[in-house]
Design a protein around this motif. Sequence first.
Motif, short mmCIF file in Angstrom:
data_model
loop_
_atom_site.label_atom_id
_atom_site.label_comp_id
_atom_site.label_asym_id
_atom_site.label_seq_id
_atom_site.Cartn_x
_atom_site.Cartn_y
_atom_site.Cartn_z
N THR A 1 -4.26 1.43 2.78
CA THR A 1 -4.59 2.70 2.14
C THR A 1 -3.38 3.64 2.12
OG1 THR A 1 -5.45 3.54 4.24
CG2 THR A 1 -7.04 2.60 2.71
N GLU A 2 -2.47 3.48 3.09
CA GLU A 2 -1.25 4.29 3.10
C GLU A 2 -0.36 3.93 1.91
OE1 GLU A 2 -0.51 5.26 7.78
OE2 GLU A 2 0.10 3.30 7.05
N LYS B 1 -1.33 2.74 -0.95
CA LYS B 1 -1.96 3.28 -2.17
C LYS B 1 -1.65 4.76 -2.33
CE LYS B 1 -5.79 0.02 -2.29
NZ LYS B 1 -7.25 -0.13 -2.23
N SER B 2 -1.71 5.51 -1.24
CA SER B 2 -1.41 6.95 -1.30
C SER B 2 0.06 7.19 -1.62
CB SER B 2 -1.77 7.62 0.02
OG SER B 2 -3.15 7.63 0.21
N GLN C 1 0.83 6.90 -5.20
CA GLN C 1 0.39 8.08 -5.94
C GLN C 1 1.27 9.29 -5.65
OE1 GLN C 1 -3.71 8.59 -4.86
NE2 GLN C 1 -4.42 7.01 -6.28
N LYS D 1 1.59 10.96 -2.64
CA LYS D 1 0.97 11.92 -1.74
C LYS D 1 1.56 11.82 -0.34
CE LYS D 1 -3.14 12.21 -4.46
NZ LYS D 1 -4.57 12.18 -4.52
N SER E 1 -1.36 11.42 2.78
CA SER E 1 -2.75 11.80 2.54
C SER E 1 -3.66 10.58 2.49
CB SER E 1 -2.87 12.55 1.22
OG SER E 1 -2.13 13.73 1.26
N HIS F 1 -6.43 8.03 1.14
CA HIS F 1 -6.73 7.59 -0.23
C HIS F 1 -8.14 8.03 -0.58
CE1 HIS F 1 -5.88 5.29 -3.75
NE2 HIS F 1 -6.93 4.52 -3.57
N GLU F 2 -8.33 8.60 -1.78
CA GLU F 2 -9.64 9.17 -2.15
C GLU F 2 -10.71 8.11 -2.35
OE1 GLU F 2 -7.23 10.06 -4.94
OE2 GLU F 2 -6.37 11.62 -3.68
N ASN G 1 -9.90 4.14 5.90
CA ASN G 1 -8.80 5.08 5.70
C ASN G 1 -8.01 5.26 6.98
OD1 ASN G 1 -7.68 6.33 3.47
ND2 ASN G 1 -9.58 7.42 3.02
N PRO H 1 -3.79 10.73 8.73
CA PRO H 1 -2.65 11.17 7.92
C PRO H 1 -1.33 11.32 8.68
CG PRO H 1 -4.56 12.54 7.50
CD PRO H 1 -4.91 11.64 8.63
#
Length: 155
Positions: free
Chosen positions: A36-37, A39-40, A43, A45, A68, A70-71, A78, A81
């Motif tokens: 998930t890191e 992926k963020s 993006q 973030k 941040s 990931h939404e 997740n 942070p």
Amino acid sequence: MSDSSDGFKIVADNRQARFQYEILETYEAGVELRGTEVKSIRQGKVNLRDGYALIRNGEAWLHNVHISPHETASQVFNHDPRRTRKLLLHGQEIRKLIGQVEQKGLTLVPLKMYLKRGWVKLTIALVRGKKLHDKREDLKRKQSDREIQRALKNY
């Protein structure tokens, strides 16, 4: 998107570090991340502003860098942070950094996070803190350079 053709895309930049510190040496390091890191990071973030690196037990660790959550991912999968992340450096580089950080009192600061051929890389710098008069001198030099460029543009 000409950046992605050669596989190099800057995700985050720590411009404040260039103002606050005198950069002595830079190193490229990989970062140990969770899914998930990544992926963020793709993006964009990421916040490197308060980050720093420490060397403990022969390993480099990245502290206080905010990635941040990931939404679209579930909260179960997740990540935290501001968790501590391991930096992937060669043993020879780590030994060199240990000597300079401990003996000379220098600091390791992240400058840039980028994607290089699909891998997340981080540029860390060995830095020394600037004094107030050095910061003022840099601002004066930057201001004079701008004025010179403006004058050249008019002629």
